[in-house]
Write an enzyme that holds these catalytic residues in place. Structure first.
Site, PDB file in Angstrom:
ATOM      1  N   GLU A 236      63.986  96.158  54.148  1.00  0.00           N
ATOM      2  CA  GLU A 236      62.561  94.964  54.648  1.00  0.00           C
ATOM      3  C   GLU A 236      63.259  93.799  55.554  1.00  0.00           C
ATOM      4  O   GLU A 236      62.054  94.047  56.111  1.00  0.00           O
ATOM      5  CB  GLU A 236      62.188  94.416  52.630  1.00  0.00           C
ATOM      6  CG  GLU A 236      61.922  95.717  51.482  1.00  0.00           C
ATOM      7  CD  GLU A 236      60.994  96.775  52.672  1.00  0.00           C
ATOM      8  OE1 GLU A 236      60.545  96.724  53.541  1.00  0.00           O
ATOM      9  OE2 GLU A 236      60.905  97.859  51.648  1.00  0.00           O
TER      10      GLU A 236
ATOM     11  N   GLY B  84      30.762 110.169  56.094  1.00  0.00           N
ATOM     12  CA  GLY B  84      31.536 108.909  56.573  1.00  0.00           C
ATOM     13  C   GLY B  84      33.253 109.384  54.849  1.00  0.00           C
ATOM     14  O   GLY B  84      32.869 109.697  54.353  1.00  0.00           O
ATOM     15  N   PRO B  85      33.622 108.550  55.356  1.00  0.00           N
ATOM     16  CA  PRO B  85      34.915 108.492  54.384  1.00  0.00           C
ATOM     17  C   PRO B  85      34.678 107.996  52.248  1.00  0.00           C
ATOM     18  O   PRO B  85      34.133 107.326  52.723  1.00  0.00           O
ATOM     19  CB  PRO B  85      36.606 107.881  55.305  1.00  0.00           C
ATOM     20  CG  PRO B  85      36.140 106.880  56.198  1.00  0.00           C
ATOM     21  CD  PRO B  85      34.531 107.794  55.646  1.00  0.00           C
ATOM     22  N   PRO B  86      35.503 108.457  51.987  1.00  0.00           N
ATOM     23  CA  PRO B  86      35.702 107.515  50.518  1.00  0.00           C
ATOM     24  C   PRO B  86      35.014 106.165  50.286  1.00  0.00           C
ATOM     25  O   PRO B  86      35.397 105.481  50.962  1.00  0.00           O
ATOM     26  CB  PRO B  86      35.937 107.937  49.025  1.00  0.00           C
ATOM     27  CG  PRO B  86      37.470 108.844  49.811  1.00  0.00           C
ATOM     28  CD  PRO B  86      36.463 108.645  51.678  1.00  0.00           C
ATOM     29  N   GLY B  87      33.931 106.120  49.427  1.00  0.00           N
ATOM     30  CA  GLY B  87      34.449 104.000  49.311  1.00  0.00           C
ATOM     31  C   GLY B  87      33.241 103.237  50.022  1.00  0.00           C
ATOM     32  O   GLY B  87      33.857 102.384  50.558  1.00  0.00           O
TER      33      GLY B  87
ATOM     34  N   LYS C 225      28.223 105.160  50.968  1.00  0.00           N
ATOM     35  CA  LYS C 225      27.085 106.091  51.183  1.00  0.00           C
ATOM     36  C   LYS C 225      26.240 106.473  49.554  1.00  0.00           C
ATOM     37  O   LYS C 225      24.024 106.214  49.764  1.00  0.00           O
ATOM     38  CB  LYS C 225      27.485 107.256  51.344  1.00  0.00           C
ATOM     39  CG  LYS C 225      28.885 107.667  52.139  1.00  0.00           C
ATOM     40  CD  LYS C 225      28.845 108.551  51.803  1.00  0.00           C
ATOM     41  CE  LYS C 225      29.971 109.032  51.948  1.00  0.00           C
ATOM     42  NZ  LYS C 225      31.202 108.241  51.831  1.00  0.00           N
ATOM     43  N   THR C 226      26.183 105.901  48.418  1.00  0.00           N
ATOM     44  CA  THR C 226      25.881 106.096  47.543  1.00  0.00           C
ATOM     45  C   THR C 226      24.822 104.471  47.414  1.00  0.00           C
ATOM     46  O   THR C 226      23.713 104.750  47.204  1.00  0.00           O
ATOM     47  CB  THR C 226      26.531 106.046  45.990  1.00  0.00           C
ATOM     48  OG1 THR C 226      27.434 106.865  45.877  1.00  0.00           O
ATOM     49  CG2 THR C 226      25.586 106.117  44.968  1.00  0.00           C
TER      50      THR C 226
ATOM     51  N   ASP D 139      59.642 106.628  55.769  1.00  0.00           N
ATOM     52  CA  ASP D 139      59.653 105.298  57.024  1.00  0.00           C
ATOM     53  C   ASP D 139      59.980 106.785  58.400  1.00  0.00           C
ATOM     54  O   ASP D 139      59.541 106.901  59.345  1.00  0.00           O
ATOM     55  CB  ASP D 139      60.654 104.528  57.638  1.00  0.00           C
ATOM     56  CG  ASP D 139      60.892 103.467  56.483  1.00  0.00           C
ATOM     57  OD1 ASP D 139      59.398 103.792  55.768  1.00  0.00           O
ATOM     58  OD2 ASP D 139      62.130 102.579  56.195  1.00  0.00           O
TER      59      ASP D 139
HETATM   60  P1  ATP Z   1      32.064 108.359  47.722  1.00  0.00           P
HETATM   61  O1  ATP Z   1      32.170 109.170  48.789  1.00  0.00           O
HETATM   62  O2  ATP Z   1      33.464 108.123  47.100  1.00  0.00           O
HETATM   63  O3  ATP Z   1      31.137 108.658  46.694  1.00  0.00           O
HETATM   64  P2  ATP Z   1      30.488 106.649  48.573  1.00  0.00           P
HETATM   65  O4  ATP Z   1      30.825 106.250  50.004  1.00  0.00           O
HETATM   66  O5  ATP Z   1      29.390 106.365  47.993  1.00  0.00           O
HETATM   67  O6  ATP Z   1      31.287 106.668  47.933  1.00  0.00           O
HETATM   68  P3  ATP Z   1      29.961 104.467  46.777  1.00  0.00           P
HETATM   69  O7  ATP Z   1      30.025 104.562  45.537  1.00  0.00           O
HETATM   70  O8  ATP Z   1      28.230 103.166  47.250  1.00  0.00           O
HETATM   71  O9  ATP Z   1      30.492 104.751  47.738  1.00  0.00           O
HETATM   72  O10 ATP Z   1      29.874 102.719  47.090  1.00  0.00           O
HETATM   73  C1  ATP Z   1      31.220 102.243  45.544  1.00  0.00           C
HETATM   74  C2  ATP Z   1      31.470 100.533  45.662  1.00  0.00           C
HETATM   75  O11 ATP Z   1      31.931 100.535  46.661  1.00  0.00           O
HETATM   76  C3  ATP Z   1      30.179 100.047  46.075  1.00  0.00           C
HETATM   77  O12 ATP Z   1      29.075 100.361  44.424  1.00  0.00           O
HETATM   78  C4  ATP Z   1      30.352  98.548  45.610  1.00  0.00           C
HETATM   79  O13 ATP Z   1      30.433  97.799  45.448  1.00  0.00           O
HETATM   80  C5  ATP Z   1      31.896  98.597  46.966  1.00  0.00           C
HETATM   81  N1  ATP Z   1      31.400  99.146  48.887  1.00  0.00           N
HETATM   82  C6  ATP Z   1      31.399  99.959  49.261  1.00  0.00           C
HETATM   83  N2  ATP Z   1      31.424 100.269  50.475  1.00  0.00           N
HETATM   84  C7  ATP Z   1      29.773  99.042  49.968  1.00  0.00           C
HETATM   85  C8  ATP Z   1      29.211  98.612  51.458  1.00  0.00           C
HETATM   86  N3  ATP Z   1      29.171  99.119  52.659  1.00  0.00           N
HETATM   87  N4  ATP Z   1      28.599  97.334  50.877  1.00  0.00           N
HETATM   88  C9  ATP Z   1      29.129  96.334  49.955  1.00  0.00           C
HETATM   89  N5  ATP Z   1      29.482  96.421  49.364  1.00  0.00           N
HETATM   90  C10 ATP Z   1      30.244  98.101  49.069  1.00  0.00           C
END
Ligand code: ATP
Length: 493
Positions: free
Chosen positions: A333, A105-108, A111-112, A407
């Site tokens: 705008e 899935g996309p970053p952030g 997953k971690t 745009d």
């Molecule tokens: P990457 O692919 O860039 O490593 P990731 O998918 O592993 O990113 P995380 O490192 O788990 O993302 O998330 C980063 C931070 O964003 C987390 O520490 C948390 O604060 C917030 N976050 C991300 N996803 C969630 C979620 N589903 N629920 C709550 N907090 C989230």
């Protein structure tokens, strides 16, 4: 111990040869060069590597309840983990253990977080690392690190008297890319081979059960050997959250913050279409910082709405455009906003000429309810909003500017999408074999049609543009409600 004895015997032999009259200078030079090389390799962490062992001293305190908006991913993951937890049953039935789970899935998107929660759920020690930590230009180092990673996980589990260890490898695509692609040397391939060997060696009756959870957003890049049954054969999709998901994540990140009574989380969730969990966490944090800067003890809705802009567009810039430029930005705008309001009443959330990130000004729309399918009419409306900025400039100031470059790029992409999805006059076509002149004519046809409609509409409401520009130049920003109160008699639906 053996090493010390060997070293002692070697030294004694060299001394003996020296006393016996042999020239021992070359031996000294070789020993010195070897020592220097060993020191360098050690100091650069090539021989040993400390993986992220911090969370291993205690069970990670993160649980699935700390992960918001990922209910499907959590239930899929739990299903796989439940299976691991019931060791006795697995052995009794002779089931092959699950060795790897791939989170894509996309970053952030969390997953971690999910991997940490999985370690907590299965009462495992947690070892985290990133694919990039295995890549060195020296042959064999990556493979050695993979061996060390598994060894670290097992010894730590034994030390902590745990029956299982969870290894989390982020960005697995760096280490697990398709083999044979790196022609310069085989280091990448050797590293991946070692990972496969380690995974193949994992047995149901191992003293410490190891589970590898890996994350990537490029599953197409992975070597097929990694994905075959017995390795990463469980895939869990961790997508961007929908509106309900965003609301859940906001609740999690707002739970320790003092919120004013006017904060409506549902509205913030609505405004943040396309935000990942990491974006939402950042939004909560930025809102609190803005409140602190104003010396408040509570965070208000305006702080969060400004934080949405900051997360989306970047920090406010000190750069002040010239008076003429400001006027042009305002006209541009207002043009976007008028069209947006005309097409979707209530859609303008804010218009501003405050420069932020790459933009000199911007109009923020209230996103529609999350939609994943679009009709031709919807896409054409989007094109109209995109073109409206430069057409307003043309009508009011007598010419366009470079400010509309982005745009136009987006408008052309949207027109391309209409063609690609078989919604243009060309019908269903394969864009890759479509003759260039046909494609060009279809694209410009779509854009010119929308341009005509925008020009007609803005020509009709021209007077209000000047009025709004004047207000923008003095107030710098206009809220959606104020905008609507000023334009309601001009925009008749
Ligand atoms: P990457 O692919 O860039 O490593 P990731 O998918 O592993 O990113 P995380 O490192 O788990 O993302 O998330 C980063 C931070 O964003 C987390 O520490 C948390 O604060 C917030 N976050 C991300 N996803 C969630 C979620 N589903 N629920 C709550 N907090 C989230």
């Amino acid at each position: 111990m053996l090493k010390e004895v060997g070293l002692g015997i070697g030294l004694a032999l060299v001394l003996f040869l020296g006393v016996a009259g042999y020239d021992i200078t070359p031996v000294f030079i070789i020993a010195l060069a070897g020592g220097v090389l060993f020191y360098l390799a050690r100091s650069r962490g090539m021989l040993t590597k400390n993986f992220n062992t911090a969370p291993m001293t205690a069970r990670p305190s993160i649980g699935f309840s700390d992960v918001g908006g990922q209910n499907t991913a959590i239930s899929e993951l739990k299903e796989a983990l439940d299976f691991i937890k019931d060791q006795e049953m697995i052995i009794k039935l002779g089931i092959r253990p699950i060795k790897g789970i791939l989170l894509t899935g996309p970053p952030g998107t969390g997953k971690t977080l999910l991997a940490k929660a999985a370690a907590g759920y299965t009462d495992s020690v947690f070892v985290a690392c990133s694919g990039s930590e295995f890549i060195e230009m020296y042959a064999g180092v990556g493979a050695q690190r993979v061996r060390q990673l598994f060894k670290t996980a097992r010894t730590n589990a034994q030390k902590q008297k745990k029956r299982s260890a969870l290894i989390f490898i982020d960005e697995i695509d760096i280490l697990g890319g398709k083999r044979g692609q790196n022609t310069s040397h085989h280091e990448y391939d050797q590293t991946l081979n070692q990972l496969l060997v380690e995974m193949d060696g994992m047995k149901t009756n191992d003293r410490v059960q190891v589970l590898v959870v890996a994350a990537t957003n490029r599953v197409d890049m992975l070597d097929p050997a990694l994905l075959r049954p017995g390795r990463f054969d469980r895939h869990v999709k961790v997508d961007l959250p929908d509106k309900t998901g965003r609301l859940e994540i906001l609740r999690l990140h707002f739970r320790n913050k003092p919120l004013a009574d006017d904060v409506i989380l549902e509205d913030i969730a609505k405004e943040t279409f396309g935000f990942s969990g990491a974006h939402l966490e950042s939004l909560a944090n930025e809102g609190a910082i803005l409140a602190m800067r104003e010396g408040r003890t509570e965070i208000k809705q305006v702080h969060f709405l400004e934080a949405v802009d900051k997360v989306m567009m970047g920090e406010k810039l000190d750069r002040r455009p010239s008076k003429d430029e400001l006027e042009r930005v305002a006209v541009h705008e207002v043009g976007h906003a008028l069209l947006s309001e005309n097409i979707r009443p209530g859609s303008v959330s804010m218009v501003t000429i405050t420069p932020r990130g790459q933009a000199l000004g911007y109009m923020r729309q209230v996103p529609e309810d999350d939609t994943y399918l679009h009709t031709r009419e919807y896409l054409e409306n989007q094109i109209q909003v995109l073109l409206a900025g430069s057409i307003a400039e043309e009508l009011i100031l007598g010419g366009r500017s470079t400010g509309a470059g982005n745009d136009f790029e987006q408008a052309v992409r949207t027109a391309g999408q209409i063609i690609r999805c078989g919604m243009s006059e060309l019908g269903v076509v394969d864009p890759d074999i479509l003759p260039a002149d046909l494609r060009y004519r279809a694209l410009t046809g779509i854009i010119k049609n929308q341009e005509k409609k925008v020009r007609e509409f803005l020509g009709r409401v021209g007077g209000v543009i000047n009025q709004m520009v004047h207000i923008l130049l003095t107030e710098e920003k206009i809220s959606g409600e104020y905008f609507r109160s000023l334009t309601k008699k001009h925009i008749v639906h």
